[in-house]
Design an enzyme around this catalytic site. Structure first.
Site, PDB file in Angstrom:
ATOM      1  N   LYS A 293       1.174  -0.792  -0.038  1.00 44.69           N
ATOM      2  CA  LYS A 293       0.166   0.468  -0.011  1.00 44.69           C
ATOM      3  C   LYS A 293       1.212   1.364  -0.131  1.00 44.69           C
ATOM      4  O   LYS A 293       1.700   1.495   0.900  1.00 44.69           O
ATOM      5  CB  LYS A 293      -0.535   0.132   1.319  1.00 44.69           C
ATOM      6  CG  LYS A 293      -1.355   1.489   1.382  1.00 44.69           C
ATOM      7  CD  LYS A 293      -2.737   1.215   2.448  1.00 44.69           C
ATOM      8  CE  LYS A 293      -2.930   2.620   3.234  1.00 44.69           C
ATOM      9  NZ  LYS A 293      -3.395   3.025   4.377  1.00 44.69           N
ATOM     10  N   ASP A 298      -3.014  10.296   3.621  1.00 44.99           N
ATOM     11  CA  ASP A 298      -4.142  10.074   3.722  1.00 44.99           C
ATOM     12  C   ASP A 298      -4.805  10.879   4.399  1.00 44.99           C
ATOM     13  O   ASP A 298      -4.539  10.743   6.393  1.00 44.99           O
ATOM     14  CB  ASP A 298      -4.384   8.500   4.726  1.00 44.99           C
ATOM     15  CG  ASP A 298      -5.801   8.483   4.752  1.00 44.99           C
ATOM     16  OD1 ASP A 298      -6.578   8.813   4.166  1.00 44.99           O
ATOM     17  OD2 ASP A 298      -6.266   6.890   5.781  1.00 44.99           O
ATOM     18  N   LYS A 305     -10.319  12.610   8.450  1.00 45.57           N
ATOM     19  CA  LYS A 305      -9.466  11.909  10.112  1.00 45.57           C
ATOM     20  C   LYS A 305      -9.811  13.729  10.629  1.00 45.57           C
ATOM     21  O   LYS A 305      -9.499  14.226   9.954  1.00 45.57           O
ATOM     22  CB  LYS A 305      -8.356  11.881   9.591  1.00 45.57           C
ATOM     23  CG  LYS A 305      -7.808  10.586   8.633  1.00 45.57           C
ATOM     24  CD  LYS A 305      -6.811  10.271   8.822  1.00 45.57           C
ATOM     25  CE  LYS A 305      -6.005   9.098   8.273  1.00 45.57           C
ATOM     26  NZ  LYS A 305      -7.134   7.595   8.744  1.00 45.57           N
ATOM     27  N   ASP A 316       1.383   6.096   5.485  1.00 46.63           N
ATOM     28  CA  ASP A 316       0.575   5.554   5.611  1.00 46.63           C
ATOM     29  C   ASP A 316       0.821   4.830   3.859  1.00 46.63           C
ATOM     30  O   ASP A 316       0.042   3.691   3.037  1.00 46.63           O
ATOM     31  CB  ASP A 316      -0.552   6.246   4.862  1.00 46.63           C
ATOM     32  CG  ASP A 316      -1.979   5.272   4.908  1.00 46.63           C
ATOM     33  OD1 ASP A 316      -1.503   4.298   5.695  1.00 46.63           O
ATOM     34  OD2 ASP A 316      -3.249   5.453   4.408  1.00 46.63           O
ATOM     35  N   ARG A 379      -7.418  -0.588   0.968  1.00 43.50           N
ATOM     36  CA  ARG A 379      -7.508  -1.899   0.877  1.00 43.50           C
ATOM     37  C   ARG A 379      -8.468  -1.848  -0.848  1.00 43.50           C
ATOM     38  O   ARG A 379      -8.146  -2.341  -1.631  1.00 43.50           O
ATOM     39  CB  ARG A 379      -9.139  -2.202   1.690  1.00 43.50           C
ATOM     40  CG  ARG A 379     -10.141  -1.425   1.536  1.00 43.50           C
ATOM     41  CD  ARG A 379     -10.893  -1.707   3.161  1.00 43.50           C
ATOM     42  NE  ARG A 379     -10.547  -1.534   4.122  1.00 43.50           N
ATOM     43  CZ  ARG A 379     -11.424  -1.366   5.295  1.00 43.50           C
ATOM     44  NH1 ARG A 379     -12.062  -2.039   5.256  1.00 43.50           N
ATOM     45  NH2 ARG A 379     -10.412  -1.087   6.297  1.00 43.50           N
TER      46      ARG A 379
END
Length: 535
Positions: A293, A298, A305, A316, A379
């Site tokens: 990943k 992010d 967030k 990330d 994902r």
């Protein structure tokens, strides 16, 4: 990078600034481990007495430092604690035949051994404590009574990892921290020099890959966009003999990579997919596919967030960095195995172009995903890359990701979770144990899969309603939907272990850790049949 070499010279003869010895907890308290007899003699047989006067106990993680006052060329001695010694499986006579020694009458007996990760951490802590010192010799490889290939490897890796610093973005005037140790010497007997040289060469390759990952994880998103990460992969890969291919946003859209394109479309920095190949083996199909990943920042996207949760979201992309480091190491070690790495890279940002909760994305291979939470973006990019990786029919697929906060809740900051199918989970777990990294197998309870059912698409990216039950396991179920049932696949969630926000310990610095690179390299060696004994 710090220079490192083996030597069979006595500690009392080495022209270095500091020497490192081992201490341990014996039946009667503090003991000095094998390898310090010359030093003890130079101190008039009072080494243990000196250490006890300074409060040394031999506990793991302990670092005791004292001046030699001219008793030997080195001005400083550092005693690194190893904790309790464990009985070795071989008879004491075998270790004695290897020519080991002990300091005074208080040394560790020859039928003891020290775990590799304990040696690695002790070497790292000692070398880090000596920052500002130019040259250091370590007499730790024979701490358990005999020098072995695994013990040399562990000490060399730990020492090199302990000499790490990230100062690339500091101005010259602001760089006031002591510089890492520049030259390291691993002390062994004459007979052990050949194996020591081989293991040190390997340790240099692995440690440099770990350092690269640390550098990338520590680099802020202002200096590391998806395109910049891809450029680094091209540059490093080319230098190592790795074939590199990069798909830009247009090629991704044309290739049906809906997850990578969707996550990246909210950012001014477009996404990339990097393919790295080290062809060291025969056959048309890779033996090992690694997928990492690569979210270079992010924000959570429109599912934004909280500000404090964004402070470390430059990390990330640690999964992609780890895969890059592992493939480079496999190439530099010339492993007889074909390894292909995949780095799906994107920046997850909110904007008028960003994907929205309830949007449906068409992924590589045609499966459709309802996006209920844009902060479950990792994902999505992994799913595309897993499908693409599987198209080449690899024997084993391993994906690596800072995927869920649930990993931290379940296993803490230092243990990665591993899930999957087939023998891959067992292979990864064994490789981690051999490499000295903490990994714990986790289940994938079938009842959790139903929580990803979507009313409008093939699958949702999170459980509707925001349920957090078994979050790490649910995320693995999502990825499993993009991997064939018969695939030999493992998923590693490194969310916590990839970043260390506290004070340094062992060979681990504050910041990016470079976790799982050692495991992935060991896995490649295991699959190639070139792994050295670890006991």
């Amino acid at each position: 990078m710090t220079a490192i070499a083996p030597s069979s010279a006595a500690l009392t003869d080495l022209p270095v600034d500091a020497v490192v010895i081992g201490t341990a907890v014996g039946a009667d308290g503090l003991v000095v481990t094998d390898g310090a007899a010359d030093l003890d003699a130079a101190l008039g047989g009072r080494l243990v007495e000196v250490l006890r006067s300074l409060g040394a106990t031999g506990r793991a993680g302990e670092v005791i430092r004292f001046a030699t006052l001219g008793a030997l060329p080195a001005a400083t001695v550092v005693a690194a604690g190893l904790g309790p010694l464990t009985p070795a499986p071989a008879p004491a006579a075998a270790a004695a035949a290897a020519g080991t020694d002990a300091a005074s009458g208080d040394g560790a007996s020859a039928d003891q051994r020290v775990d590799g990760e304990v040696l690695r951490r002790a070497a790292g802590a000692a070398v880090r404590s000596l920052a500002g010192t130019a040259s250091v010799a370590l007499a730790l490889a024979g701490a358990g009574g005999a020098v072995t290939a695994p013990s040399v490897r562990a000490v060399a890796e730990g020492a090199l990892l302990g000499a790490y610093a990230f100062d690339g973005l500091r101005t010259t005037s602001a760089t006031d921290r002591p510089k890492p140790v520049a030259d390291l010497t691993i002390v062994v007997a004459d007979a052990d020099l050949p194996v020591a040289g081989t293991e040190i060469d390997r340790a240099v390759v692995v440690a440099e890959s770990v350092a690269l990952v640390r550098d990338l994880v520590n680099t802020p998103p202002s200096h590391l966009s998806p395109a910049q990460l891809a450029d680094i992969a091209v540059e490093r890969g080319g230098a190592a003999g790795v074939a590199v291919e990069v798909l830009d946003e247009a090629a991704l859209a044309a290739g049906g990579y809906g997850g990578i394109v969707g996550v990246g479309q909210g950012s001014a920095n477009p996404p990339r997919l990097v393919r790295l190949e080290w062809r060291g083996g025969a056959g048309d199909h890779p033996a090992l596919a690694l997928v990492g990943k690569g979210i270079t920042f992010d924000s959570g996207g429109l599912s934004l967030k909280p500000p404090t949760a964004m402070e470390w979201m430059k990390t990330d992309m640690a999964g992609a960095a780890s895969v890059l480091g592992a493939v480079l190491a496999a190439a530099r070690l010339e492993l007889p195995i074909t390894v292909v790495g995949w780095l799906p890279c994107a920046e997850n940002m909110p904007s008028g172009e960003a994907i929205r909760p309830s949007d449906v994305l068409t992924m590589r291979g045609g499966k459709r995903v309802e996006v209920l939470n844009t902060d479950a973006e990792g994902r999505l990019v992994l799913a595309d890359a897993l499908v693409r990786a599987a198209e080449e029919n690899p024997e084993v697929i391993v994906d690596v990701a800072t995927l869920t906060g649930a990993q931290i809740v379940s296993l803490g900051q230092r243990t990665s979770g591993v899930m999957g199918r087939g023998s891959a989970v067992e292979a990864v777990t064994a490789a981690a144990a051999a490499a000295g990294e903490s990994v714990w197998p986790m289940p994938m309870p079938p009842e959790l899969r139903k929580g990803l059912d979507s009313a409008v698409a093939d699958i949702a990216n999170v459980a509707p309603g925001g349920s957090r039950d078994g979050g790490m396991l649910v995320a693995a179920h999502f990825l499993a939907a993009f991997v064939a049932d018969e695939a030999n696949w493992a998923h590693l969630d490194i969310a916590g272990p990839s970043w260390h926000g506290g004070e340094p310990y062992g060979h681990t610095p504050k910041g990016g850790t470079g976790v799982i690179v050692r495991t992935l390299v060991q896995l490649a060696e295991d699959l190639a049949g070139t792994a050295a004994p670890t006991g």
